[in-house]
Motif scaffolding. Sequence first.
Motif, PDB file in Angstrom:
ATOM      1  N   GLU A   1      28.107 -46.652   3.677  1.00  0.00           N
ATOM      2  CA  GLU A   1      26.719 -46.457   3.264  1.00  0.00           C
ATOM      3  C   GLU A   1      26.412 -47.167   1.954  1.00  0.00           C
ATOM      4  O   GLU A   1      25.347 -47.785   1.806  1.00  0.00           O
ATOM      5  N   GLU A   2      27.346 -47.100   1.001  1.00  0.00           N
ATOM      6  CA  GLU A   2      27.106 -47.724  -0.298  1.00  0.00           C
ATOM      7  C   GLU A   2      27.165 -49.254  -0.212  1.00  0.00           C
ATOM      8  O   GLU A   2      26.399 -49.949  -0.887  1.00  0.00           O
ATOM      9  N   LEU A   3      28.072 -49.785   0.612  1.00  0.00           N
ATOM     10  CA  LEU A   3      28.144 -51.236   0.780  1.00  0.00           C
ATOM     11  C   LEU A   3      26.900 -51.779   1.466  1.00  0.00           C
ATOM     12  O   LEU A   3      26.385 -52.849   1.106  1.00  0.00           O
ATOM     13  N   ILE A   4      26.393 -51.046   2.450  1.00  0.00           N
ATOM     14  CA  ILE A   4      25.176 -51.491   3.143  1.00  0.00           C
ATOM     15  C   ILE A   4      24.001 -51.545   2.170  1.00  0.00           C
ATOM     16  O   ILE A   4      23.175 -52.460   2.213  1.00  0.00           O
ATOM     17  N   LYS A   5      23.938 -50.582   1.257  1.00  0.00           N
ATOM     18  CA  LYS A   5      22.877 -50.608   0.254  1.00  0.00           C
ATOM     19  C   LYS A   5      22.957 -51.880  -0.590  1.00  0.00           C
ATOM     20  O   LYS A   5      21.940 -52.496  -0.907  1.00  0.00           O
ATOM     21  N   LEU A   6      24.188 -52.279  -0.955  1.00  0.00           N
ATOM     22  CA  LEU A   6      24.351 -53.480  -1.770  1.00  0.00           C
ATOM     23  C   LEU A   6      23.977 -54.739  -1.004  1.00  0.00           C
ATOM     24  O   LEU A   6      23.363 -55.654  -1.550  1.00  0.00           O
ATOM     25  N   VAL A   7      24.375 -54.802   0.260  1.00  0.00           N
ATOM     26  CA  VAL A   7      24.062 -55.987   1.072  1.00  0.00           C
ATOM     27  C   VAL A   7      22.572 -56.057   1.371  1.00  0.00           C
ATOM     28  O   VAL A   7      22.034 -57.130   1.649  1.00  0.00           O
ATOM     29  N   ASP A   8      21.904 -54.912   1.310  1.00  0.00           N
ATOM     30  CA  ASP A   8      20.442 -54.833   1.428  1.00  0.00           C
ATOM     31  C   ASP A   8      19.924 -55.209   2.816  1.00  0.00           C
ATOM     32  O   ASP A   8      19.495 -56.358   3.051  1.00  0.00           O
ATOM     33  N   PRO A   9      19.947 -54.252   3.744  1.00  0.00           N
ATOM     34  CA  PRO A   9      19.443 -54.531   5.096  1.00  0.00           C
ATOM     35  C   PRO A   9      17.935 -54.727   5.158  1.00  0.00           C
ATOM     36  O   PRO A   9      17.406 -55.190   6.169  1.00  0.00           O
ATOM     37  N   GLY A  10      17.233 -54.413   4.078  1.00  0.00           N
ATOM     38  CA  GLY A  10      15.779 -54.546   4.088  1.00  0.00           C
ATOM     39  C   GLY A  10      15.281 -55.961   3.864  1.00  0.00           C
ATOM     40  O   GLY A  10      14.083 -56.233   4.039  1.00  0.00           O
ATOM     41  N   MET A  11      16.163 -56.884   3.489  1.00  0.00           N
ATOM     42  CA  MET A  11      15.729 -58.270   3.259  1.00  0.00           C
ATOM     43  C   MET A  11      15.359 -58.935   4.580  1.00  0.00           C
ATOM     44  O   MET A  11      15.993 -58.690   5.619  1.00  0.00           O
ATOM     45  N   ASP A  12      14.335 -59.767   4.549  1.00  0.00           N
ATOM     46  CA  ASP A  12      13.879 -60.473   5.747  1.00  0.00           C
ATOM     47  C   ASP A  12      14.814 -61.651   6.031  1.00  0.00           C
ATOM     48  O   ASP A  12      14.817 -62.638   5.300  1.00  0.00           O
ATOM     49  N   ARG A  13      15.598 -61.539   7.086  1.00  0.00           N
ATOM     50  CA  ARG A  13      16.571 -62.583   7.419  1.00  0.00           C
ATOM     51  C   ARG A  13      16.128 -63.438   8.615  1.00  0.00           C
ATOM     52  O   ARG A  13      16.924 -64.198   9.158  1.00  0.00           O
ATOM     53  N   SER A  14      14.899 -63.281   9.017  1.00  0.00           N
ATOM     54  CA  SER A  14      14.394 -64.080  10.137  1.00  0.00           C
ATOM     55  C   SER A  14      14.201 -65.529   9.692  1.00  0.00           C
ATOM     56  O   SER A  14      13.912 -65.806   8.523  1.00  0.00           O
ATOM     57  N   LEU A  15      14.357 -66.463  10.629  1.00  0.00           N
ATOM     58  CA  LEU A  15      14.150 -67.881  10.356  1.00  0.00           C
ATOM     59  C   LEU A  15      12.718 -68.262  10.696  1.00  0.00           C
ATOM     60  O   LEU A  15      12.201 -67.884  11.758  1.00  0.00           O
TER      61      LEU A  15
END
Length: 403
Positions: free
Chosen positions: A180-194
């Motif tokens: 859970e803490e690592l996922i927060k750091l990687v930030d799943p909320g960033m827009d990664r669409s091309l």
Amino acid sequence: MNDVTLIILYAVIAIAVVGTVAILLLKGRKTPPGTYTTTRDANDQAPAAGQGAGTDVLEAPPGPPARPVPSDEAPATDVEVADDLAGLETVAVETPAPVQGRLARLRARLVKSNNALGKGLLALLSRDDIDEDVWDEIEETLLLADLGTEPTMELVDALRERVKVEGSRDPEHVKMMLREELIKLVDPGMDRSLAVDRHSDRPAVVMVVGVNGVGKTTTVGKLARVLVAENKDVLLGAADTFRAAAAEQLATWGQRVGVPTVKSDVDGADPASVAFEAVKAGIDQEVDVVMVDTAGRLQNKVGLMDELGKVKRVIEKQATVDEVLLVLDATTGQNGLNQAKVFSEVVNITGIVLTKLDGTAKGGIVVAIQRSLGVPVKLIGLGEGADDLAPFEAEGFVDALLN
């Protein structure tokens, strides 16, 4: 008598001239005027100068002439850029693997890789007694994984608090907490669409930048395969005109999936000119995506970085650059982070492609780069295979690290 003879001679000459003109007019007109009552269709181009108006001519179209950019930044006009379609009929066109299949294979490869980040943290956090020495080891593990100082402190503080409050040493619970803490750091909320969807009147334009040796041209070819697998019509622009055989390398990648490449046959041609012609060809041919490969700009060479900025400005004289992808070698660690900062000052980086993210890379570089630039990692590569490139997913990446 002489006067009469002259009059007759002039009359004969006049009749001959009038007759000749009449014959020419009749031969030139195949269709009576007024027959066509509608306007000319946009695809039905007017005949070129010197061609008969009523003659059907089927010829191979001439190669596109060199077109100077109408500005003070116009690239050299002595560069002729042609569509490189040679060989497409004889080279077997490959079928790229589906996107989901590539992603699953990359996850499996990352799980098998010798990543010390997830395994080391799990071992430390599962100890019966977590004292200050253990926390120091955890911090060192994170720093060695290229996570960066600030993210490391955030993660250690969050883990300290949760261990204190929850107090569990069960391996599964520890793994869940760390995940859970690592996922927060990687930030799943960033827009990664091309940004690769065609606009109403033009294709999407993608610039790919990076230093030599990171796999930039190869990444362009692999990304072309990804887009073809998504049923997109793609055109490549070989604007890396300084590296020997770069254009041929890109054209070969394009041929493998049936994608044309616009390149120059002139060694050392102006990169901005090639990029301009590639985008122009993409607009004329109504493709979905134009991808422009650029030269491996050395971040400490101011002149070369200025040239990269010029390429972008020249492209934008006819179309907006929708995506600027920076290709980085994940094994270079902090050096790659320094490269990213310099590139972001020259062009507006919109996404990161991390290559060579295998057992020798440090997974923390994902977090460090995103924190430094505020730009998401959008694609990752884990090998040299043609289909070893896939979209980056925060949760899938963390799960692979911890398994």
